[in-house]
Write a protein that holds these residues in place. Sequence first.
Motif, mmCIF file in Angstrom:
data_model
loop_
_atom_site.group_PDB
_atom_site.id
_atom_site.type_symbol
_atom_site.label_atom_id
_atom_site.label_comp_id
_atom_site.label_asym_id
_atom_site.label_seq_id
_atom_site.Cartn_x
_atom_site.Cartn_y
_atom_site.Cartn_z
ATOM 1 N N MET A 347 49.542 27.933 49.844
ATOM 2 C CA MET A 347 48.573 28.900 50.364
ATOM 3 C C MET A 347 48.724 30.146 49.496
ATOM 4 O O MET A 347 49.436 31.093 49.833
ATOM 5 N N LEU A 348 48.057 30.133 48.333
ATOM 6 C CA LEU A 348 48.288 31.131 47.296
ATOM 7 C C LEU A 348 46.989 31.811 46.895
ATOM 8 O O LEU A 348 45.916 31.226 46.999
ATOM 9 N N ALA A 349 47.117 33.034 46.410
ATOM 10 C CA ALA A 349 45.923 33.795 46.057
ATOM 11 C C ALA A 349 46.193 34.743 44.908
ATOM 12 O O ALA A 349 47.324 35.171 44.666
ATOM 13 N N THR A 350 45.100 35.080 44.223
ATOM 14 C CA THR A 350 45.107 36.045 43.125
ATOM 15 C C THR A 350 44.081 37.115 43.437
ATOM 16 O O THR A 350 42.920 36.805 43.696
ATOM 17 N N GLU A 351 44.499 38.372 43.422
ATOM 18 C CA GLU A 351 43.595 39.485 43.722
ATOM 19 C C GLU A 351 43.161 40.178 42.435
ATOM 20 O O GLU A 351 43.996 40.549 41.601
ATOM 21 N N PHE A 352 41.844 40.381 42.295
ATOM 22 C CA PHE A 352 41.279 41.041 41.129
ATOM 23 C C PHE A 352 40.978 42.498 41.445
ATOM 24 O O PHE A 352 40.471 42.820 42.525
ATOM 25 N N VAL A 353 41.304 43.359 40.480
ATOM 26 C CA VAL A 353 41.109 44.791 40.659
ATOM 27 C C VAL A 353 40.467 45.379 39.406
ATOM 28 O O VAL A 353 40.559 44.818 38.312
ATOM 29 N N THR A 354 39.822 46.539 39.591
ATOM 30 C CA THR A 354 39.242 47.264 38.470
ATOM 31 C C THR A 354 40.332 48.077 37.771
ATOM 32 O O THR A 354 41.496 48.077 38.185
ATOM 33 N N GLU A 355 39.936 48.798 36.734
ATOM 34 C CA GLU A 355 40.914 49.599 35.981
ATOM 35 C C GLU A 355 41.583 50.644 36.850
ATOM 36 O O GLU A 355 42.737 51.002 36.618
ATOM 37 N N ASN A 356 40.877 51.151 37.870
ATOM 38 C CA ASN A 356 41.483 52.173 38.732
ATOM 39 C C ASN A 356 42.163 51.579 39.967
ATOM 40 O O ASN A 356 42.567 52.314 40.862
ATOM 41 N N GLY A 357 42.273 50.230 40.012
ATOM 42 C CA GLY A 357 42.980 49.588 41.110
ATOM 43 C C GLY A 357 42.128 49.246 42.306
ATOM 44 O O GLY A 357 42.648 48.755 43.312
ATOM 45 N N ARG A 389 41.471 32.197 46.278
ATOM 46 C CA ARG A 389 42.564 31.488 46.947
ATOM 47 C C ARG A 389 42.643 30.029 46.519
ATOM 48 O O ARG A 389 41.644 29.420 46.145
ATOM 49 N N MET A 390 43.859 29.498 46.624
ATOM 50 C CA MET A 390 44.115 28.105 46.298
ATOM 51 C C MET A 390 44.832 27.439 47.466
ATOM 52 O O MET A 390 45.915 27.878 47.875
ATOM 53 N N ILE A 391 44.223 26.381 48.009
ATOM 54 C CA ILE A 391 44.801 25.652 49.139
ATOM 55 C C ILE A 391 44.613 24.150 48.937
ATOM 56 O O ILE A 391 43.917 23.499 49.705
ATOM 57 N N PRO A 392 45.227 23.580 47.911
ATOM 58 C CA PRO A 392 45.065 22.143 47.683
ATOM 59 C C PRO A 392 45.746 21.327 48.779
ATOM 60 O O PRO A 392 46.588 21.822 49.526
ATOM 61 N N ALA A 393 45.372 20.058 48.860
ATOM 62 C CA ALA A 393 46.011 19.156 49.814
ATOM 63 C C ALA A 393 47.510 19.085 49.557
ATOM 64 O O ALA A 393 47.981 19.243 48.426
ATOM 65 N N LEU A 394 48.263 18.805 50.612
ATOM 66 C CA LEU A 394 49.716 18.789 50.518
ATOM 67 C C LEU A 394 50.241 17.608 49.708
ATOM 68 O O LEU A 394 51.431 17.569 49.379
#
Length: 422
Positions: A347-357, A389-394
């Motif tokens: 149950m993993l995720a990557t958050e994207f932000v602009t140059e100012n956060g 988000r990434m939630i592949p099968a177990l």
Amino acid sequence: MTALSPHLRQATPVVAARGEGVHLYGDDGRRYLDFTAGIGVTSTGHCHPKVVAAAREQVGTLVHGQYTTVMHQPLQRLVDKLGEVLPEGLDSLFFTNSGSEAVEAALRLARQATGRPNIVVCHGGFHGRTVAAASMTTSGTRFRSGFSPLMSGVVVTPFPSAFRYGWDEETATRFALRELDYTLQTISSPADTAAVIVEPVLGEGGYVPASRAFLEGLRERADRHGFLLILDEVQTGVGRTGRFWGHEHFGVTPDILITAKGLASGFPLAGIAASDELMAKAWPGSQGGTYGANAVACAAACATLDIVRDEKLVENAEAMGKRLRQGLEAVADRTAGIGDVRGLGLMLATEFVTENGSPDPETAARVQRAAVDQGLLLLLCGAWNQVVRMIPALVIDETAVDQGLRAWAAAVEAGTSGAARR
């Protein structure tokens, strides 16, 4: 001509023809790595042979044995099997069709058992789309706007979202618990508070794990003030986080546990668990439903629990989650627009932000779309949909993890359009 509602927009352009394991096949014959798992539902993969066999056999025997009219064997077996994995003391079960229904069942039980009106929710939580569940949802206005008035008696308190606040976990936890105490002093007195409900990892709110100190603090305050602790394990349960239940990472046991999604590998089934003593405090007639604990869904759930145990899928989720996270962090280290990588298990995720956060939903959307071109299906979440988000099968293995990471790296490169390197 009839058509689906225009608001039922698919996250990808894929028209699924069939599924097998961690793959979906489009009607054009193309194979895709499915890192959505039906929003965390197909825990044992698409069409696991043992789930298919159990469902097929049950369809030919009894499809619907309405469980307040008659008892049926798949339900009895499921109760026994869940007894092997539920926390000690949570030995009474009530089943529904969906997570939203189960959330509302937990709310009803908490209010009836305590005689108190208010429910404290954590900011960023998602608990469903029905009126009461949406009233408790604060992960985004899209889930609760346009059909006010919402249910009264809901009080919001902070969740220790360290990245959003720009703090470390310890500071965010201290703040969240301090604000909860302030809330209990100024808005909902303990005498009016039936329960606090929280996800061990925020789902739609951005895949933000709780901290041990935060959940321990909730448990301590619930015990001290006499209200209940409800853990919404709709998405985090059944092995998703590398433990059978997400709360096992934090050493805290709830008074009411909510489960759904991965429980039946794609068949609609949800439920709540509580102690016999607590469940007995529900008012007569307050629990029921036409389709709850459907015989085919229960048979699929029994097969699912056997597969999770026999194929050691909880352990696999932990191991593959570590491998996947390492790869995500490697991509983040060379991508300026990635602000955070987080989660537990698979149950993993990557958050994207602009140059100012600030949140960057545009880039997140570009990356998610680019991933489809690479044969990888992903979903967005977070208040601005700035999180992928990434939630592949177990059942995922090293080969599929590595294939997914290669596709992810290419999608990030395409979606960030050559953004400056760190």
